[in-house]
Design a protein around this motif. Structure first.
Motif, mmCIF file in Angstrom:
data_model
loop_
_atom_site.group_PDB
_atom_site.id
_atom_site.type_symbol
_atom_site.label_atom_id
_atom_site.label_comp_id
_atom_site.label_asym_id
_atom_site.label_seq_id
_atom_site.Cartn_x
_atom_site.Cartn_y
_atom_site.Cartn_z
ATOM 1 N N LEU A 23 19.254 -3.278 -13.593
ATOM 2 C CA LEU A 23 18.548 -3.582 -12.341
ATOM 3 C C LEU A 23 19.561 -3.724 -11.207
ATOM 4 O O LEU A 23 20.668 -4.216 -11.420
ATOM 5 C CB LEU A 23 17.754 -4.883 -12.477
ATOM 6 C CG LEU A 23 16.457 -4.842 -13.279
ATOM 7 C CD1 LEU A 23 15.908 -6.248 -13.429
ATOM 8 C CD2 LEU A 23 15.433 -3.934 -12.645
ATOM 9 N N PRO A 24 19.204 -3.290 -10.001
ATOM 10 C CA PRO A 24 20.155 -3.387 -8.885
ATOM 11 C C PRO A 24 20.489 -4.840 -8.549
ATOM 12 O O PRO A 24 19.699 -5.752 -8.802
ATOM 13 C CB PRO A 24 19.422 -2.702 -7.730
ATOM 14 C CG PRO A 24 17.982 -2.717 -8.102
ATOM 15 C CD PRO A 24 17.927 -2.678 -9.593
ATOM 16 N N MET A 26 0.805 -1.218 0.000
ATOM 17 C CA MET A 26 0.000 0.000 0.000
ATOM 18 C C MET A 26 0.843 1.276 0.000
ATOM 19 O O MET A 26 0.360 2.339 -0.380
ATOM 20 C CB MET A 26 -0.932 0.008 1.217
ATOM 21 C CG MET A 26 -1.948 -1.108 1.216
ATOM 22 S SD MET A 26 -2.847 -1.186 2.784
ATOM 23 C CE MET A 26 -3.778 -2.707 2.551
ATOM 24 N N MET A 27 2.094 1.183 0.456
ATOM 25 C CA MET A 27 2.910 2.389 0.559
ATOM 26 C C MET A 27 3.806 2.599 -0.651
ATOM 27 O O MET A 27 4.598 3.529 -0.691
ATOM 28 C CB MET A 27 3.766 2.349 1.822
ATOM 29 C CG MET A 27 4.652 1.161 1.942
ATOM 30 S SD MET A 27 5.896 1.343 3.238
ATOM 31 C CE MET A 27 7.068 2.390 2.402
ATOM 32 N N LEU A 28 3.661 1.720 -1.672
ATOM 33 C CA LEU A 28 4.481 1.871 -2.858
ATOM 34 C C LEU A 28 3.837 2.855 -3.838
ATOM 35 O O LEU A 28 2.624 2.871 -4.019
ATOM 36 C CB LEU A 28 4.670 0.511 -3.534
ATOM 37 C CG LEU A 28 5.456 -0.514 -2.711
ATOM 38 C CD1 LEU A 28 5.334 -1.896 -3.324
ATOM 39 C CD2 LEU A 28 6.910 -0.107 -2.602
ATOM 40 N N ASP A 29 4.676 3.662 -4.473
ATOM 41 C CA ASP A 29 4.166 4.651 -5.426
ATOM 42 C C ASP A 29 3.818 4.018 -6.766
ATOM 43 O O ASP A 29 2.931 4.466 -7.475
ATOM 44 C CB ASP A 29 5.212 5.758 -5.651
ATOM 45 C CG ASP A 29 5.488 6.529 -4.369
ATOM 46 O OD1 ASP A 29 4.552 6.672 -3.565
ATOM 47 O OD2 ASP A 29 6.627 6.983 -4.186
ATOM 48 N N ALA A 30 4.585 2.993 -7.164
ATOM 49 C CA ALA A 30 4.337 2.344 -8.449
ATOM 50 C C ALA A 30 3.036 1.543 -8.382
ATOM 51 O O ALA A 30 2.505 1.289 -7.305
ATOM 52 C CB ALA A 30 5.499 1.429 -8.805
ATOM 53 N N ILE A 81 11.940 -3.526 -2.762
ATOM 54 C CA ILE A 81 10.935 -3.168 -3.762
ATOM 55 C C ILE A 81 10.892 -1.666 -4.003
ATOM 56 O O ILE A 81 10.732 -1.204 -5.133
ATOM 57 C CB ILE A 81 9.546 -3.708 -3.343
ATOM 58 C CG1 ILE A 81 9.592 -5.234 -3.306
ATOM 59 C CG2 ILE A 81 8.470 -3.252 -4.298
ATOM 60 C CD1 ILE A 81 8.348 -5.873 -2.759
ATOM 61 N N LYS A 82 11.045 -0.893 -2.944
ATOM 62 C CA LYS A 82 10.987 0.573 -3.069
ATOM 63 C C LYS A 82 12.037 1.080 -4.060
ATOM 64 O O LYS A 82 11.801 2.027 -4.810
ATOM 65 C CB LYS A 82 11.202 1.185 -1.683
ATOM 66 C CG LYS A 82 10.766 2.637 -1.569
ATOM 67 C CD LYS A 82 9.275 2.765 -1.459
ATOM 68 C CE LYS A 82 8.883 4.231 -1.348
ATOM 69 N NZ LYS A 82 7.498 4.468 -1.699
ATOM 70 N N LYS A 83 13.218 0.433 -4.078
ATOM 71 C CA LYS A 83 14.298 0.862 -4.972
ATOM 72 C C LYS A 83 13.985 0.572 -6.441
ATOM 73 O O LYS A 83 14.591 1.149 -7.337
ATOM 74 C CB LYS A 83 15.604 0.162 -4.589
ATOM 75 C CG LYS A 83 16.111 0.514 -3.204
ATOM 76 C CD LYS A 83 17.359 -0.285 -2.861
ATOM 77 C CE LYS A 83 17.804 0.007 -1.444
ATOM 78 N NZ LYS A 83 18.944 -0.836 -1.035
ATOM 79 N N LEU A 84 13.045 -0.353 -6.684
ATOM 80 C CA LEU A 84 12.727 -0.746 -8.051
ATOM 81 C C LEU A 84 11.633 0.118 -8.677
ATOM 82 O O LEU A 84 11.408 0.048 -9.891
ATOM 83 C CB LEU A 84 12.287 -2.211 -8.069
ATOM 84 C CG LEU A 84 13.339 -3.223 -7.631
ATOM 85 C CD1 LEU A 84 12.698 -4.603 -7.470
ATOM 86 C CD2 LEU A 84 14.472 -3.299 -8.637
#
Length: 446
Positions: free
Chosen positions: A399-400, A359-363, A438-441
């Motif tokens: 990709l990281p 729920m807190m992801l922007d994507a 996930i946030k970094k992706l």
């Protein structure tokens, strides 16, 4: 992002640990000074010693500027009230942990939204669905479907019968193989494999594939002779047990063993007529034999004690049960459960945290799943117009480290991904990553 977590219990504490490493502004709120003291010494976050339903307490926590207010105390009513207050005080989005299935019905969503409760999470229901996924296929440790099953992620343990042991991945058929190995769990280590890596005995291997090729993966994993599940014995008549029996396919027969007589009476009212409820101790070997443990393919332990659940599953395995599932709420015991070769481990904290994290992801993330054993996550991203991921083939996108693309869904059809694949707008891309990366992706898909 400013996130307020109300409730320093098991779910709230675990969520705070996950988010504190993400450079988010985290405030943990609880009326127990002792609980807050234990966590504030170890994590980079702010604590507020107030009841989540205190208006002054919420003001002290700065709820007016919160992007997300998450109420995960053990008390459903307190969570709902806290979310209502938080919305009135200016929180942008609220999430409440509940234990009433009725609240999740679609017809009530708008009603709760007007009250200021924007999202609801019912960990017991989510856990029950994971249990059903685990027992439907006895040879699989973890199972996850994307886009209604167009693409599958499955994890299975390699035994001596596996055909792919000690073979370097680049020798398995290259781009023509109908699966992608996204991760290998080896002991305490999780590996994102490269072409020169090989699979060893007792590795848990995570594959992405399409439904068509699941029998092929079963064959090369050496699991063709494992019995399919037709009978399930559940130890402990919890809410998760009730939900699990309701989600089981019709061809699977369930028995619940519960030691509390009054709970047994209540269970007979809650479960379907086809579910047998037995009053007794699930640790009693004679009772298990009498109730047909020898003809049972799956044993699920759902008591309040992690230790009891682990030991009961070990006993069931010794009596010939192919598939065991243990609810292990004590996080410290999860690695022990794996070393003892307990089949699937269910942990409500991890399950709830995965869904709240989404729920807190922007994507545009449709699915997030925490893989209990692997300290890893799987996410399904929807590719937005002009996203960076569409600018070059996968091998050139950068990709990281610790992340790999397991596959994609395009126009409803699951596809495996190679280094030369060019991802397009509106594709659903399944990404496997270590830790909470996930946030970094997000920047690749926005």
């Amino acid at each position: 992002m400013k996130i307020i977590i109300a409730g320093a219990g098991a779910v709230g504490t675990h969520l705070a640990k996950l988010l504190s490493g993400e450079k988010q502004d985290i405030i943990l709120m609880d009326e127990s000074e002792e609980k807050l003291g234990k966590i504030s010494n170890n994590l980079d976050l702010m604590t507020v010693n107030h009841s989540p339903t205190s208006i002054n307490g919420q003001k002290a926590a700065g709820v007016a500027g919160a992007d997300l207010f998450i109420a995960v105390t053990p008390d459903e009513s307190q969570n709902m009230t806290a979310c209502m207050i938080a919305t009135r005080l200016g929180a942008k989005k609220t999430v409440a942990r509940i234990d009433n299935y009725e609240y999740l019905l679609p017809k009530h969503k708008e009603f709760f939204g007007t009250l200021g409760v924007h999202s609801l999470i019912y960990p017991e229901m989510l856990a029950a669905k994971d249990i059903v996924d685990a027992v439907k296929m006895s040879w699989i440790r973890q199972w996850w479907e994307f886009a209604g099953g167009a693409l599958i992620l499955l994890g299975t343990k390699m035994r001596e019968t596996a055909e792919i042991l000690n073979v370097p991945l680049h020798e398995m058929g290259g781009s023509n193989i109908p699966f992608h190995i996204v991760a290998i769990k080896r002991g305490a280590e999780t590996i994102i494999p490269r072409g020169d890596d090989s699979i060893r005995l007792n590795d848990i291997v995570y594959f992405t594939t399409t439904k068509k090729y699941i029998p092929y993966i079963r064959k090369i994993s050496g699991k063709e002779n494992e019995a399919d599940v037709r009978n399930v014995m559940i130890m402990g008549g919890s809410r998760i047990a009730v939900r699990a029996t309701q989600y089981m396919p019709n061809y699977i027969h369930c028995k619940i063993i519960e030691s509390n007589p009054s709970r047994c009476t209540r269970l007979t009212e809650l479960v379907d007529d086809g579910v047998m409820v037995i009053n007794g101790d699930g640790r009693d070997v004679e009772l298990l034999l009498e109730e047909g443990i020898k003809n049972t393919e799956a044993f699920v332990a759902l008591t309040e004690s992690s230790e009891t659940n682990i030991l009961a599953c070990l006993a069931a395995k010794r009596m010939g049960v192919t598939k065991t599932v243990a609810e292990v709420e004590n996080v410290d015991y999860i690695s022990m459960a794996e070393s003892l070769d307990i089949g699937t481990v269910i942990n409500k904290k991890f399950i709830a945290a995965s869904h709240i994290y989404q729920m807190m992801l922007d994507a545009d993330v449709t699915n997030v799943k925490c893989l209990t054993f692997a300290n890893a996550d799987v996410a399904e991203f929807t590719v937005k117009p002009n996203a960076y991921i569409t600018k070059a083939p996968v091998k050139d996108i950068g990709l990281p480290k610790g992340a790999t693309i397991g596959g994609l869904i395009r126009n409803g059809e699951g596809m495996l991904v190679t280094g030369n694949t060019l991802i397009k707008e509106n594709d659903h891309v399944v990404v496997f990553c270590l830790g909470m990366m996930i946030k970094k992706l997000e920047k690749f898909f926005n």
